[in-house]
Scaffold this active site. Sequence first.
Site, PDB file in Angstrom:
ATOM      1  N   SER A  57     -10.974  -3.303 -26.717  1.00  0.00           N
ATOM      2  CA  SER A  57     -12.152  -3.236 -25.851  1.00  0.00           C
ATOM      3  C   SER A  57     -13.334  -2.607 -26.576  1.00  0.00           C
ATOM      4  O   SER A  57     -14.473  -3.100 -26.501  1.00  0.00           O
ATOM      5  CB  SER A  57     -11.834  -2.433 -24.584  1.00  0.00           C
ATOM      6  OG  SER A  57     -10.854  -3.067 -23.802  1.00  0.00           O
TER       7      SER A  57
ATOM      8  N   GLY B 235     -10.808 -13.359 -23.135  1.00  0.00           N
ATOM      9  CA  GLY B 235     -11.552 -13.249 -21.891  1.00  0.00           C
ATOM     10  C   GLY B 235     -12.624 -12.189 -21.963  1.00  0.00           C
ATOM     11  O   GLY B 235     -13.732 -12.363 -21.444  1.00  0.00           O
TER      12      GLY B 235
ATOM     13  N   SER C  17     -13.029  -4.972 -12.124  1.00  0.00           N
ATOM     14  CA  SER C  17     -13.035  -5.680 -13.400  1.00  0.00           C
ATOM     15  C   SER C  17     -14.091  -5.075 -14.308  1.00  0.00           C
ATOM     16  O   SER C  17     -15.292  -5.187 -14.039  1.00  0.00           O
ATOM     17  CB  SER C  17     -13.324  -7.176 -13.196  1.00  0.00           C
ATOM     18  OG  SER C  17     -13.559  -7.807 -14.438  1.00  0.00           O
TER      19      SER C  17
ATOM     20  N   ASP D 255      -3.431  -4.129 -18.197  1.00  0.00           N
ATOM     21  CA  ASP D 255      -2.848  -4.879 -19.309  1.00  0.00           C
ATOM     22  C   ASP D 255      -1.445  -4.419 -19.678  1.00  0.00           C
ATOM     23  O   ASP D 255      -0.776  -5.072 -20.489  1.00  0.00           O
ATOM     24  CB  ASP D 255      -3.746  -4.769 -20.546  1.00  0.00           C
ATOM     25  CG  ASP D 255      -5.021  -5.577 -20.408  1.00  0.00           C
ATOM     26  OD1 ASP D 255      -4.990  -6.626 -19.734  1.00  0.00           O
ATOM     27  OD2 ASP D 255      -6.052  -5.163 -20.960  1.00  0.00           O
TER      28      ASP D 255
ATOM     29  N   LYS E 292      -5.116 -13.371 -15.704  1.00  0.00           N
ATOM     30  CA  LYS E 292      -5.317 -12.895 -17.069  1.00  0.00           C
ATOM     31  C   LYS E 292      -5.056 -14.064 -18.027  1.00  0.00           C
ATOM     32  O   LYS E 292      -5.217 -15.225 -17.650  1.00  0.00           O
ATOM     33  CB  LYS E 292      -4.404 -11.695 -17.349  1.00  0.00           C
ATOM     34  CG  LYS E 292      -4.643 -10.503 -16.437  1.00  0.00           C
ATOM     35  CD  LYS E 292      -6.011  -9.852 -16.660  1.00  0.00           C
ATOM     36  CE  LYS E 292      -6.035  -8.948 -17.850  1.00  0.00           C
ATOM     37  NZ  LYS E 292      -7.301  -8.209 -18.017  1.00  0.00           N
TER      38      LYS E 292
ATOM     39  N   ARG F  36       0.487 -13.405 -15.300  1.00  0.00           N
ATOM     40  CA  ARG F  36       1.443 -12.472 -15.905  1.00  0.00           C
ATOM     41  C   ARG F  36       2.552 -12.055 -14.952  1.00  0.00           C
ATOM     42  O   ARG F  36       3.653 -11.716 -15.401  1.00  0.00           O
ATOM     43  CB  ARG F  36       0.700 -11.244 -16.449  1.00  0.00           C
ATOM     44  CG  ARG F  36      -0.076 -11.545 -17.716  1.00  0.00           C
ATOM     45  CD  ARG F  36      -0.866 -10.368 -18.226  1.00  0.00           C
ATOM     46  NE  ARG F  36      -1.417 -10.662 -19.560  1.00  0.00           N
ATOM     47  CZ  ARG F  36      -2.352  -9.947 -20.152  1.00  0.00           C
ATOM     48  NH1 ARG F  36      -2.872  -8.884 -19.545  1.00  0.00           N
ATOM     49  NH2 ARG F  36      -2.781 -10.271 -21.358  1.00  0.00           N
TER      50      ARG F  36
END
Length: 449
Positions: A29, A101, A174, A326, A353, A357
């Site tokens: 990130s 993404g 988000s 995640d 995602k 998932r």
Amino acid sequence: MSGHGDPIPMSSRACGPLSGVAEVPGDKSISHRALIFGAMAVGETRITGLLEGDDVLDTAKAMRALGATCTRTGEGEWSVHGVGVGGFSEPDQVIDCGNSGTGVRLIMGLVATSPFAVTFTGDGSLRKRPMGRITDPVALFGATSYGRSGGRLPLTLVGAEDPVPVEYTTPMPSAQVKSAVLLAGLNAPGKTVVVEKEKTRDHTERMLAGFGAEITTEDTPEGHKITLTGQPELTPQDVAVPRDPSSAAFPTCAALIVPGSDILVPGVSQNTTRNGIYTTLVEMGADITFENARIEGGEPVADLRVRFSELKGVEVPPERASSMIDEFPVLSVVAANATGKTVMRGVKELRVKESDRIDAMARGLEACGVTIEEDEDTLIVHGMGAGNVPGGGTCATHLDHRIAMSFMVLGMSAQKPVRIDDGTPIATSFPVFEPLMGGLGAKLTRDNS
């Protein structure tokens, strides 16, 4: 290993105790953002510890296509000469964000207030992911978009010629959506405001402030409120990228479920908007000590000492989901090796995602003999205790790096080897996963080599 190459089936089998030092890569990130903010500053930004996985390298290519200079000067060391806020130029090629993404959504926000068109695409996984969550808010600035049904890639975004600042409440927790709106607001006059009902990872806010933007945050009755003053001149920085807590979760979780293991994972980010997995593991009874706490690159970090532990199932509160979104795939692997059931609620964001998932982990765990319950927003794993997972299944990764690595961790303590259909996606976030885990004692093999 390339996330864009031919499939590489892999297997993981039970191993002896894991030991040694796990030097995991830089935070994904923060790496994305370091390149992007460096490209918007005037002058040279120097970055150390950059994650050189496919996702981040695709972002570097995108910054070059928009007119910035991004040069690799050493291992994990990069120099970015930026063009200033509002200084990007129209690219002469399609921007391919691969599997990322984060990359595509942040860059969409970045160009939404620049007066030109950009066409975005990605790999098979990224082309399935929803982009309306970005195109809807950036339309408020004056941008328009043209894509496939459901706002999917390939998609062309035409930036606003005369952008206006907006006030936007995110409809889901988000950090990508929040960050895209803030990036669009950088090139809009006045103040752009984002309100989050649930606070998400705050790397964008921290880094914007570090580069000299005028940005404030406050908790209000409506939610967490971020206010950004547009059209600043960003000042180039020296950015030291801390190690990725999401990547660190894989050797950490492996050590917890392989008997006799004792490893050190140094320099891991402990940002409170990212460390939900470690809070949860400790609640399960994990023997993790956080040593040498310090600040690096504006982020809190610590060295993690991790030892094998007898774990118990827990209920993960839904309000924690955004701080570990995640890590739920690898947590489900740990849960399979705990006693009792682990209940994960508030996880519907996992459905959109890199893959669905929840479904991917449920089907793979079932193939390895684990009992699963699920609904749209919940995953429940019935633990079997350490060393009691039968294994023996072949698990589909769906072009998802975290699914691939999670099942490789499962195989390290299962009774029979666990196989995945494709290990190539691992390179998007953790290109040294195989040699790092092998150096600790894991037994991973490529089945077609």
